[in-house]
Design an enzyme around this catalytic site. Structure first.
Site: not given
Length: 299
Positions: A172, A222, A292
């Site tokens: 990420r 998420s 995230e």
């Protein structure tokens, strides 16, 4: 005092003032943007960035606002949404897509041209720009595996091209995120494939996604990064906080890795619930979850 008229001479640029960002975010939360800008061309985007820098106006790019939480106080300066820059072109095994094009849209175009490699993104509700920014991935695939190059604009309004090898990829993570660059477009190298098999794989992934994720509610996707050797959702379940609610936000009963807006939530509800989940998981497992999702804006 911000002069809200300084961008009005730029062609191919739509502007809105004091616009509630809750109308654009996937969470349906977020306070107002001083100026919300929708450039339609690369030139308009370059001029917007250069003009903002010249006048000392902060710039925030939201992608399509799917994997972030905008705080209730909103965002000062100019906020850019690239949804009107969404052209997609195909040449051989290469797809070039502007930053505002949707991942789902691009995956479907790839499938229609018998190009394989983009199937993993068929259900990700993000934009090309945001996906490159955070090296989006799902079901074993990541943007880093298929990106050949991308055009970016820096904070001075200068346009340049980065190759896939220059992207500083991580989980990420990318050089785009590190240096606060703005993705203009991205070029992906795919392979030829059987259209029926490509479609079948996409249908399988979308069915899996629908069965496991709470798509019926607004959410930011998420919430947490996957801890090494663990799954965030399983850690949250084991900590006894699945279904826990603060204000209008709930840890999804369908998938504990998601937090859903079930009742006119505020961004503060999200932040408080995230902090509570991190605390409980740490108490139960000794593991500290990392977000995230991006959390931006004024409280």
């Amino acid at each position: 005092m911000l002069d809200k008229k300084i961008f009005e001479q730029i062609s191919d640029l739509e502007l809105k003032y004091n616009e509630p960002l809750s109308q654009y975010t996937y969470t349906k939360v977020g306070g107002p943007a001083d100026i919300l800008a929708f450039p339609k061309t690369v030139m308009a985007l370059e001029q917007l960035i250069a003009q903002a820098r010249e006048n000392g106006v902060p710039v925030t790019v939201l992608g399509n606002a799917s994997n972030l939480i905008v705080r209730d106080g909103g965002i000062r300066g100019v906020v850019i949404l690239l949804e009107k820059m969404n052209r997609v072109q195909i040449a051989g095994y290469t797809i070039e897509a502007q930053a505002g094009a949707g991942l789902i849209q691009v995956s479907e175009i790839a499938a229609a041209h018998a190009l394989s490699g983009f199937e993993f993104a068929c259900g990700i509700p993000g934009s090309i720009g945001g996906a490159v920014f955070m090296n989006a991935g799902a079901y074993g695939g990541e943007i880093s595996e298929i990106l050949a190059s991308c055009k970016v604009i820096d904070q001075n309004g200068n346009l340049s091209v980065l190759t896939g090898q220059e992207m500083h990829w991580g989980y990420r993570q990318s050089i785009i995120r590190e240096h606060n660059l703005i993705v203009v477009s991205a070029k992906f190298e795919l392979t030829t494939g059987d259209p029926m098999l490509i479609k079948k794989e996409m249908e399988k992934l979308n069915t899996l996604r629908a069965s496991k994720q709470p798509l019926e509610y607004p959410s930011c996707g998420s919430v947490f990064k996957r801890p090494a050797g663990h799954f965030a959702g399983q850690l949250i379940q084991a900590s006894g906080v699945q279904g826990f609610r603060i204000g209008g936000v709930e840890v999804s009963k369908k998938h504990a890795g998601f937090m859903v807006n079930v009742d006119h939530a505020k961004a503060l509800d999200y932040e408080q619930l995230i902090a509570h989940v991190i605390e409980k998981v740490k108490e139960n497992s000794g593991i500290t979850l990392e977000c995230e999702v991006r959390i931006i804006g004024d409280k």
